[in-house]
Design a protein around this motif. Sequence first.
Motif, mmCIF file in Angstrom:
data_model
loop_
_atom_site.group_PDB
_atom_site.id
_atom_site.type_symbol
_atom_site.label_atom_id
_atom_site.label_comp_id
_atom_site.label_asym_id
_atom_site.label_seq_id
_atom_site.Cartn_x
_atom_site.Cartn_y
_atom_site.Cartn_z
ATOM 1 N N ARG A 234 0.830 -1.210 0.000
ATOM 2 C CA ARG A 234 0.000 0.000 0.000
ATOM 3 C C ARG A 234 0.863 1.258 0.000
ATOM 4 O O ARG A 234 0.561 2.245 -0.672
ATOM 5 N N ASP A 235 1.952 1.205 0.745
ATOM 6 C CA ASP A 235 2.807 2.376 0.929
ATOM 7 C C ASP A 235 3.568 2.725 -0.348
ATOM 8 O O ASP A 235 3.627 3.891 -0.742
ATOM 9 N N ASP A 236 4.165 1.750 -0.996
ATOM 10 C CA ASP A 236 4.993 2.028 -2.172
ATOM 11 C C ASP A 236 4.244 1.890 -3.487
ATOM 12 O O ASP A 236 4.639 2.501 -4.486
ATOM 13 N N TYR A 237 3.197 1.085 -3.519
ATOM 14 C CA TYR A 237 2.532 0.779 -4.779
ATOM 15 C C TYR A 237 1.066 1.199 -4.838
ATOM 16 O O TYR A 237 0.451 1.122 -5.900
ATOM 17 N N GLY A 238 0.481 1.586 -3.700
ATOM 18 C CA GLY A 238 -0.929 1.930 -3.704
ATOM 19 C C GLY A 238 -1.815 0.753 -4.042
ATOM 20 O O GLY A 238 -2.836 0.900 -4.714
ATOM 21 N N ALA A 239 -1.437 -0.430 -3.570
ATOM 22 C CA ALA A 239 -2.187 -1.646 -3.889
ATOM 23 C C ALA A 239 -2.044 -2.643 -2.752
ATOM 24 O O ALA A 239 -1.080 -2.586 -1.974
ATOM 25 N N LEU A 240 -2.984 -3.547 -2.651
ATOM 26 C CA LEU A 240 -2.863 -4.663 -1.719
ATOM 27 C C LEU A 240 -1.957 -5.723 -2.309
ATOM 28 O O LEU A 240 -1.711 -5.757 -3.521
ATOM 29 N N ALA A 241 -1.477 -6.627 -1.463
ATOM 30 C CA ALA A 241 -0.587 -7.688 -1.933
ATOM 31 C C ALA A 241 -1.254 -8.555 -2.991
ATOM 32 O O ALA A 241 -0.588 -9.050 -3.907
ATOM 33 N N LYS A 242 -2.559 -8.720 -2.902
ATOM 34 C CA LYS A 242 -3.263 -9.556 -3.881
ATOM 35 C C LYS A 242 -3.320 -8.899 -5.257
ATOM 36 O O LYS A 242 -3.569 -9.572 -6.267
ATOM 37 N N ASP A 243 -3.114 -7.595 -5.322
ATOM 38 C CA ASP A 243 -3.149 -6.869 -6.588
ATOM 39 C C ASP A 243 -1.756 -6.447 -7.050
ATOM 40 O O ASP A 243 -1.625 -5.636 -7.984
ATOM 41 N N THR A 244 -0.736 -6.986 -6.404
ATOM 42 C CA THR A 244 0.651 -6.620 -6.694
ATOM 43 C C THR A 244 1.401 -7.822 -7.255
ATOM 44 O O THR A 244 1.252 -8.939 -6.772
ATOM 45 N N SER A 245 2.211 -7.582 -8.268
ATOM 46 C CA SER A 245 3.072 -8.619 -8.811
ATOM 47 C C SER A 245 3.999 -9.153 -7.722
ATOM 48 O O SER A 245 4.576 -8.382 -6.950
ATOM 49 N N ALA A 246 4.151 -10.476 -7.664
ATOM 50 C CA ALA A 246 5.079 -11.058 -6.681
ATOM 51 C C ALA A 246 6.493 -10.543 -6.917
ATOM 52 O O ALA A 246 7.253 -10.330 -5.964
ATOM 53 N N TRP A 247 6.848 -10.341 -8.179
ATOM 54 C CA TRP A 247 8.188 -9.806 -8.476
ATOM 55 C C TRP A 247 8.361 -8.443 -7.800
ATOM 56 O O TRP A 247 9.391 -8.176 -7.186
ATOM 57 N N ALA A 248 7.342 -7.591 -7.904
ATOM 58 C CA ALA A 248 7.434 -6.255 -7.304
ATOM 59 C C ALA A 248 7.435 -6.330 -5.784
ATOM 60 O O ALA A 248 8.136 -5.562 -5.114
#
Length: 508
Positions: A234-248
Amino acid sequence: MKVGRRKFLSAGSAALVGLSLKTDRAIAGSFVNDSFQMGHMLRDRASFPPAKRVEKFPVTIVGGGIAGLSAAWRLRKRGFTDFVVLEMNPQAGGNARSGENEITAYPWAAHYVPVPGPKAEYVRELFEDLGVLKNGQWEERYLCFAPQERLFLYGRWQDSIEPAVGLTQKGREQFQRLEDLFAKFRATGEFTIPLELGRTSKFQDLDRLSFSDWLQQQGCDSRLVNWYMNYACRDDYGALAKDTSAWAGIHYFSSREVEEKGPLTWPEGNGWITRRLLERVGENVRTNEMVHRIAETKRGFSVFSGDTEFQSEFLIFAAPSFLAPYLMEGFPRLHDFVYSPWLTANLTLERFPDSRGAEPTWDTVFLDSPTLGYVDDTHQSLRTHLDRTVWTFYWSLVDGTPAQNRQLLLEKDWSYWKDAILHDLERVHSDIRQCVSRIDVMRMGHAMIRPAVGSVFSEERLRLAHPRRDSRLLFANSDLSSISIFEEAQYHGVLAAQTVLERLHEHR
């Protein structure tokens, strides 16, 4: 379609909104820096008057955020001054804009830069120019003072944001397992800042998986472990872990040294860097210049803004890449660029509120809050006594789709967000409503690129980041890296400027 509160709100944030409590102090404030009206004109294909005059420059830079200003810095540093930067807002800087009142300067978004590692050569060069790095040593007054971070959980404070209070043995083991895995990823040299210096196809499969799914594969089911991983996203990407690439998600923890010094910060956050850059390139920057059309010509590009046509051989597009299809005829719509909506607010406090015995710190976070907490903008002050302060409050809207949250940002009035912010804060600072005199709110519908699943290695993104050798169009925005941080914006800006200088030399 209207977004109802119940549909938008998760259980964790449901208690924050819909309040209209009376306070002992009248609180002033408003929405500030709104620019969505201009964006909607482009989206809706509004008509604009024809150009009345022509200006010619070898290079035009569209966008005066960190990427555009960094391109300008590199051009001028190489002795090239015949260019123009067009910025649609009254103030350049993008996410690194700042404000100031009688108490202190304060950021509107980006508020720090982690101490750059040895691979971030362009950032280190810039900081040498700005006096932040001298003879290999970081200027102490720009390093964040202690205490730096605190987390409120289970009725008490702890130092640092990674949860330790209330952590079970299973949770400790899971944190250790992740730390060991991140160390192995770090050792591969694949997870770098800037990303382009390390990203290869070796771990490409991780981009096809969400970070939450990857965590589950590692057996991470601890509540506090998963809260912290979600907080990082949320802090760096503005997204939850479920909406974030595992690579990122892995990159967040594996791209920097564990015991890094810093971060570097200022009362106005990265607005300090913007001011220093404008001292060097400001005569080339034109604000309140909303570009509404870009046409390719035989000799380069015509950029239309207001009543002026800017004719150039080369175009550096440093604005968010998703705007390109709205400005350039025939440019394909982008599908792999997802942007996260944010809300930030600056709170003027006439006195420091009750903090349950804790001394003021730079960054404050609450467990299970839907917000990201706040930074104290007088933390870096050298004054020995402070009665008043300004807090910058951050909220990435992650529940629901980005489109729904953008709609929510526009639908709800200032009072709605004011009460939501205060209610979040008063769970810990019980007297906050008696301390705050003003709350100004900034809404950013497309605040930052989101590294969604499959986006880091997207062919669409890589095509923009690596144009054809004969192209006169260079993209330069942090969204080319799929993550929105200062180092990536600066890298792409400098790289685009260097490429343009090489091609200008070839053509002449």
